[in-house]
Scaffold this motif. Structure first.
Motif, short mmCIF file in Angstrom:
data_model
loop_
_atom_site.label_atom_id
_atom_site.label_comp_id
_atom_site.label_asym_id
_atom_site.label_seq_id
_atom_site.Cartn_x
_atom_site.Cartn_y
_atom_site.Cartn_z
N ALA A 128 4.05 -9.82 8.26
CA ALA A 128 4.01 -8.96 6.63
C ALA A 128 3.22 -9.18 5.34
CB ALA A 128 5.33 -8.06 6.61
N GLY A 129 3.60 -10.96 4.95
CA GLY A 129 2.95 -11.34 3.73
C GLY A 129 1.16 -11.06 4.23
N SER A 130 0.48 -11.43 5.71
CA SER A 130 -0.78 -11.95 5.07
C SER A 130 -0.97 -11.16 5.19
CB SER A 130 -0.62 -12.37 6.87
OG SER A 130 -0.76 -11.34 7.96
N VAL A 131 -0.63 -9.53 5.95
CA VAL A 131 -1.10 -8.45 5.03
C VAL A 131 -0.95 -7.89 3.78
CG1 VAL A 131 -1.01 -5.75 5.02
CG2 VAL A 131 -0.90 -7.17 7.34
N LEU A 132 0.02 -8.65 2.73
CA LEU A 132 -0.05 -8.25 1.27
C LEU A 132 -1.12 -8.82 1.05
CD1 LEU A 132 3.94 -7.92 1.17
CD2 LEU A 132 2.56 -6.07 0.80
N MET A 133 -1.79 -10.36 1.35
CA MET A 133 -2.05 -12.09 0.95
C MET A 133 -3.28 -10.86 0.52
SD MET A 133 -0.40 -15.37 1.31
CE MET A 133 -0.11 -15.26 3.12
N ALA A 134 -3.75 -10.71 1.95
CA ALA A 134 -5.07 -9.95 2.22
C ALA A 134 -5.49 -8.49 1.39
CB ALA A 134 -4.78 -9.37 3.69
N LYS A 190 6.58 -3.29 -3.20
CA LYS A 190 7.89 -2.15 -2.18
C LYS A 190 7.20 -1.45 -1.93
CE LYS A 190 12.05 -0.10 -3.58
NZ LYS A 190 11.99 0.69 -3.01
N ALA A 191 6.18 -0.23 -2.87
CA ALA A 191 5.83 0.74 -1.99
C ALA A 191 5.28 0.26 -0.29
CB ALA A 191 4.75 1.73 -2.28
N ARG A 192 4.33 -0.64 -0.34
CA ARG A 192 3.01 -1.17 0.91
C ARG A 192 4.73 -1.74 1.52
NH1 ARG A 192 0.60 -0.15 4.71
NH2 ARG A 192 -1.40 -1.99 5.44
N MET A 193 5.07 -2.03 1.35
CA MET A 193 6.43 -3.34 2.59
C MET A 193 7.50 -1.72 3.27
SD MET A 193 6.52 -6.35 2.68
CE MET A 193 8.34 -6.06 4.15
N ASP A 194 7.58 -0.53 2.45
CA ASP A 194 8.35 0.50 3.27
C ASP A 194 7.17 1.09 4.00
OD1 ASP A 194 10.07 -0.03 1.10
OD2 ASP A 194 9.58 1.81 0.23
N GLU A 195 5.58 1.02 3.72
CA GLU A 195 5.03 1.67 5.17
C GLU A 195 4.94 0.79 6.30
OE1 GLU A 195 1.83 3.62 1.85
OE2 GLU A 195 1.18 1.79 2.93
N LEU A 228 7.00 -1.35 7.37
CA LEU A 228 7.99 -1.72 7.73
C LEU A 228 8.67 -0.46 8.51
CD1 LEU A 228 10.80 -3.41 4.60
CD2 LEU A 228 9.95 -4.42 7.36
N ALA A 229 7.69 0.77 8.21
CA ALA A 229 8.11 2.12 8.88
C ALA A 229 7.21 1.80 9.70
CB ALA A 229 7.95 3.28 7.93
N ILE A 230 6.42 1.00 10.52
CA ILE A 230 5.61 0.95 11.62
C ILE A 230 5.85 1.28 12.99
CG2 ILE A 230 3.65 -0.08 12.87
CD1 ILE A 230 2.91 -0.86 10.27
N ASP A 231 6.47 2.03 14.33
CA ASP A 231 6.34 1.36 14.98
C ASP A 231 6.52 0.57 16.21
OD1 ASP A 231 8.08 4.19 15.31
OD2 ASP A 231 6.42 5.80 16.35
N GLY A 232 7.39 -0.66 16.16
CA GLY A 232 7.32 -1.76 16.94
C GLY A 232 7.35 -2.63 16.05
N VAL A 233 7.64 -2.80 14.82
CA VAL A 233 7.90 -4.03 13.36
C VAL A 233 9.15 -4.54 14.25
CG1 VAL A 233 8.99 -2.77 11.94
CG2 VAL A 233 7.71 -4.82 11.39
N GLN A 234 8.68 -5.70 13.69
CA GLN A 234 10.28 -6.76 14.23
C GLN A 234 10.20 -8.30 13.37
OE1 GLN A 234 8.42 -9.01 17.64
NE2 GLN A 234 9.93 -7.55 19.29
N VAL A 235 11.65 -8.11 12.80
CA VAL A 235 12.23 -8.32 11.73
C VAL A 235 13.51 -9.97 12.31
CG1 VAL A 235 13.49 -8.78 10.36
CG2 VAL A 235 12.54 -6.55 9.99
#
Length: 95
Positions: free
Chosen positions: A72-78, A32-37, A39-46
């Protein structure tokens, strides 16, 4: 959903609200903390996939794309915070 398609592939993260053990709860909080980080990146798209999950709340299934093209999923898996999901897969975070 990672780089996958709804109900075909994606990523699986530990639970916070229904954790099976303390280890899963702690990992879930870290995700959850990592996803918050992320999602706060400038230019992120959902992007909405148009599908919802099978939970009672029918949460929308989305792709979170970072400005560098990764999901985000690939980052979390890595980072070891998620595992690849396929139909029928249930991760055991309490090992």
């Amino acid at each position: 959903m990672g780089d996958g398609a709804p109900f075909v592939s994606g990523y699986y993260t530990p639970e916070i609200w229904s954790a099976d053990c303390q280890q899963e709860l702690e990992l879930g909080r870290a995700v959850k903390a990592r996803m918050d980080e992320l999602l706060a990146i400038d230019g992120v798209q959902v992007f909405d996939s148009g599908d919802v999950d099978s939970t009672q709340s029918k949460r929308p299934l989305v792709w979170v794309k970072l400005p560098d093209g990764r999901t985000a999923g690939s980052v979390l898996m890595a980072e070891g915070l998620a595992r690849e999901w396929t139909p029928g897969y249930k991760a055991d975070w309490c090992e």
